[in-house]
Design an enzyme around this catalytic site. Structure first.
Site, mmCIF file in Angstrom:
data_model
loop_
_atom_site.group_PDB
_atom_site.id
_atom_site.type_symbol
_atom_site.label_atom_id
_atom_site.label_comp_id
_atom_site.label_asym_id
_atom_site.label_seq_id
_atom_site.Cartn_x
_atom_site.Cartn_y
_atom_site.Cartn_z
ATOM 1 N N LEU A 287 69.858 59.075 25.099
ATOM 2 C CA LEU A 287 69.821 60.342 24.368
ATOM 3 C C LEU A 287 70.266 60.071 22.937
ATOM 4 O O LEU A 287 71.456 60.012 22.632
ATOM 5 C CB LEU A 287 70.718 61.374 25.055
ATOM 6 C CG LEU A 287 70.362 61.691 26.517
ATOM 7 C CD1 LEU A 287 71.359 62.674 27.111
ATOM 8 C CD2 LEU A 287 68.939 62.234 26.630
ATOM 9 N N ASP A 288 69.291 59.902 22.058
ATOM 10 C CA ASP A 288 69.570 59.528 20.676
ATOM 11 C C ASP A 288 70.195 60.688 19.904
ATOM 12 O O ASP A 288 69.761 61.840 20.020
ATOM 13 C CB ASP A 288 68.262 59.113 19.995
ATOM 14 C CG ASP A 288 68.435 58.840 18.524
ATOM 15 O OD1 ASP A 288 69.139 57.872 18.189
ATOM 16 O OD2 ASP A 288 67.887 59.617 17.711
#
Length: 658
Positions: A287-288
């Protein structure tokens, strides 16, 4: 049309890394099969999901949203072959990650070849280096989607593979041999994306996909000062829409439009995309920039409760329909906030980036002093036995500094920056609380951060220092992750930075597959020497259960020049005493056996023990060490790495293999 019932199951001969979990060997159907029973959501799971939606959107909207979310989950479930469902039912979350996991982080096109696609070139290089071939079992391919800027992180189409890299078929082929980590760039989209262009065109279905103001003055100076973000450019970007000028929330750049999660349609679209990634072979999903997921004026807009609740919702959904897939949060923030993304250990991310580790290791080698690293590592724990750290030293962005904000004194951080600049690094800044700029990351390759490009040191000592630093990330509890340029020891690419004006490009040099092959053919080349030494560590690590992420670790403060860690297998049957000399000096070290925890207790190897307990064997140096006066006496040359195992345990492990 009825879905094909053909299931592609890879045989062991097709899977070089036999630790790839059984359920990952069974691909999803190409089309959903609705002839089988649909997903049945247990009442408790449904209630938990509903409560999360209530927290995010209120009860009335949650009631409207839940049926559509259930439909999305049922559709995904129909893509799963019965064999995969059965295999997942036996999934053991405690052993989700093991000592056999080593993650390579890379862009899909860092390696170029005239003969094959960039993705195929990547696999070719891994197969050519013996130590890497036997050790690396997971590939994190940084965003491989079509994009407009920021080296892939300004995505124009989240559900397609950039044709310059390859295709979904290429991704699937890599997944036959490696576990895969996909990037979910769920914080923002490109200003060139179809969705944002429809917003500009006045399409009512898209009007709330971003946080939009009719005037920049709608966001007060007081609100702006509260906002914490990883950049220093203006927060709002002006665009011309069909209805006139608008100002849009852009945390990262003018080309990266923050998604508006207060619109539940955005959340549903993201969930559908995550499940698509699972169907396409993702075993781990990163999850950037998830720190900044929600924009709520009057708050810091970082690490909000809504952000944590959203990740917990993702976790609940994966637990329900894809229990083997792990969530990894990328949150370059102070360590105490970073570990908050574990949640209670069983409800949020299964893995978080260990962002405090890189600057602490760099500090350790600059100062030639392990004190700060050892004191921090002594308190390094997981909230549960189902989660772990991703132990990185460098990333595609650089060496983050936020992880040590409350660990290292400011003068030590400034010393880090000063030394790194001497090595040719750049420094990036962010806007902190109160609107003030502060150092955010060191932009450098890891090899150049440790070694002066213009120095007169012998190459051999530079490689030893580099490999010694890597050993620390390999021995600590967690799963090691290595960026490609940090794997092969690339030096700073300042020329590209001058051309592109992007500091991060210093660590993103495109490499020719031909040049790599040629270097590997020369036994005395930098690459050959480095890969032999680092490959030895990696290959040894994945064979030792003492390095299991859930195994115990004991940090021993015996010398400020040596980092000493005892690793213990989860079943307490294997112990490895690791020692790394972080200095350019010869160190003599005495290790009292009385200080070592053996067999899960404070018992001592050597006291009233069989004679062969008095011998230890170095797995890296391939030599024995004898215990004298209940102490192990070591002489370590500059940057030596020693991994000692009790000879009696080594003998037992050999007998068990017979």
């Amino acid at each position: 049309m009825v879905a094909s019932q053909k299931i592609s199951v890879k045989s062991p001969e097709q899977v070089p890394n036999n630790n790839v979990k059984d359920w990952t060997n069974i691909r999803h159907y190409e089309y959903p099969d609705y002839n089988r029973p649909l997903l049945e959501i247990p009442a408790a799971a449904r209630q938990k999901i509903f409560e999360r939606l209530c927290f995010l959107y209120g009860e009335e909207q949650a009631e409207q949203l839940l049926p559509e979310l259930e439909r999305v989950l049922k559709v995904y479930y129909a893509y799963k072959p019965p064999a995969r469902i059965e295999a997942e039912s036996h999934f053991d979350a405690v052993n989700r990650f093991t000592e056999q996991d080593v993650i390579l982080i890379t862009y899909g096109d860092l390696l170029r070849s005239e003969k094959s696609s960039p993705l195929a070139s990547l696999v070719h290089i891994l197969e050519e280096v013996p130590g890497f071939k036997k050790a690396i079992n997971t590939l994190h391919i940084l965003p491989f989607f079509p994009y407009s800027s920021d080296r892939g992180f300004s995505v124009t189409d989240f559900r397609a593979v950039d044709p310059k890299l390859g295709s979904w078929q290429d991704i699937a082929k890599i997944g036959d041999s490696y576990k895969l980590m996909f990037d979910a760039v769920c914080n923002h989209t490109s200003s060139k994306s179809k969705a944002f262009q429809k917003l500009l065109s006045g399409n009512p279905e898209y009007k709330d996909i971003a946080t939009v103001y009719q005037s920049p003055d709608e966001l007060s100076p007081e609100d702006r000062q509260m906002i914490v973000r990883p950049r220093t450019n203006d927060l709002l970007t002006k665009f011309q829409s069909i209805n006139g000028p608008i100002w849009v929330w852009t945390t990262f750049s003018t080309d990266q439009i923050d998604l508006n999660y207060s619109n539940p349609k955005v959340l549903l679209w993201v969930i559908e995309t995550l499940l698509l990634y699972v169907r396409r072979g993702a075993d781990l999903i990163r999850l950037d920039a998830v720190t900044y997921l929600w924009q709520i004026p009057g708050t810091s807009c970082a690490n909000l409760e809504q952000t944590h609740e959203t990740i917990k919702l993702f976790h609940d959904i994966f637990d329900l329909v894809a229990p083997g897939v792990a969530l990894i949060t990328e949150t370059n923030i102070p360590h105490e906030q970073n570990i908050g993304y574990f949640g209670n250990g069983d409800d949020e991310a299964q893995m978080v980036y260990n962002f405090a580790l890189p600057p602490l290791v760099l500090h350790t080698f600059y100062r030639e002093d392990t004190t700060a690293l050892a004191e921090w590592a002594k308190n390094l724990e997981f909230p549960a036995n189902t989660c772990t750290y991703l132990n990185i030293l460098d990333t595609h962005d650089g060496i983050g500094l936020m992880g040590v904000k409350n660990i290292l004194p400011s003068e030590d951080v400034q010393y880090l920056i000063s030394r790194a600049r001497e090595h040719g690094a750049f420094i990036s800044y962010r806007t902190g609380a109160g609107g003030y700029d502060e150092p955010y990351e060191i932009n450098s390759t890891w090899f150049s951060a440790l070694n002066l490009d213009s120095g007169n040191e012998p190459l051999a000592i530079q490689i030893k220092r580099f490999v010694a630093s890597r050993s620390i990330a390999l021995v600590l509890k967690g799963v090691p992750g290595i960026y490609l340029h940090g794997l092969i020891g690339t030096s700073n690419d300042v020329d590209t930075v001058i051309k592109t004006k992007s500091k991060r490009d210093i660590n993103r040099q495109i490499i020719s597959e031909t040049v790599i092959d040629q270097e590997l053919q020369l036994p005395n080349s930098k690459l050959s020497q480095l890969t032999r030494a680092l490959g030895k560590l990696l290959e040894t690590r994945v064979q030792q259960s003492a390095f299991h992420p859930q195994g115990e670790q004991q940090i021993l403060s015996l010398s400020d020049k040596c980092f000493v860690v005892l690793r213990i297998a989860p079943d307490s049957e294997e112990h490895i005493l690791t020692v790394t000399n972080v200095s350019n000096q010869v160190c003599q070290l005495e290790i009292p056996l009385s200080e070592l925890k053996i067999n899960g207790s404070d018992s001592v190897v050597g006291n009233n023990a069989p004679e062969n307990n008095n011998y230890w064997y170095d797995l890296i140096g391939n030599r024995g060490w004898r215990v004298q006066q209940q102490k192990i006496f070591l002489v370590l040359h500059p940057y030596d790495v020693v991994w000692l195992v009790p000879y009696v345990e080594l003998e037992k492990s050999i007998e068990n293999q017979d």
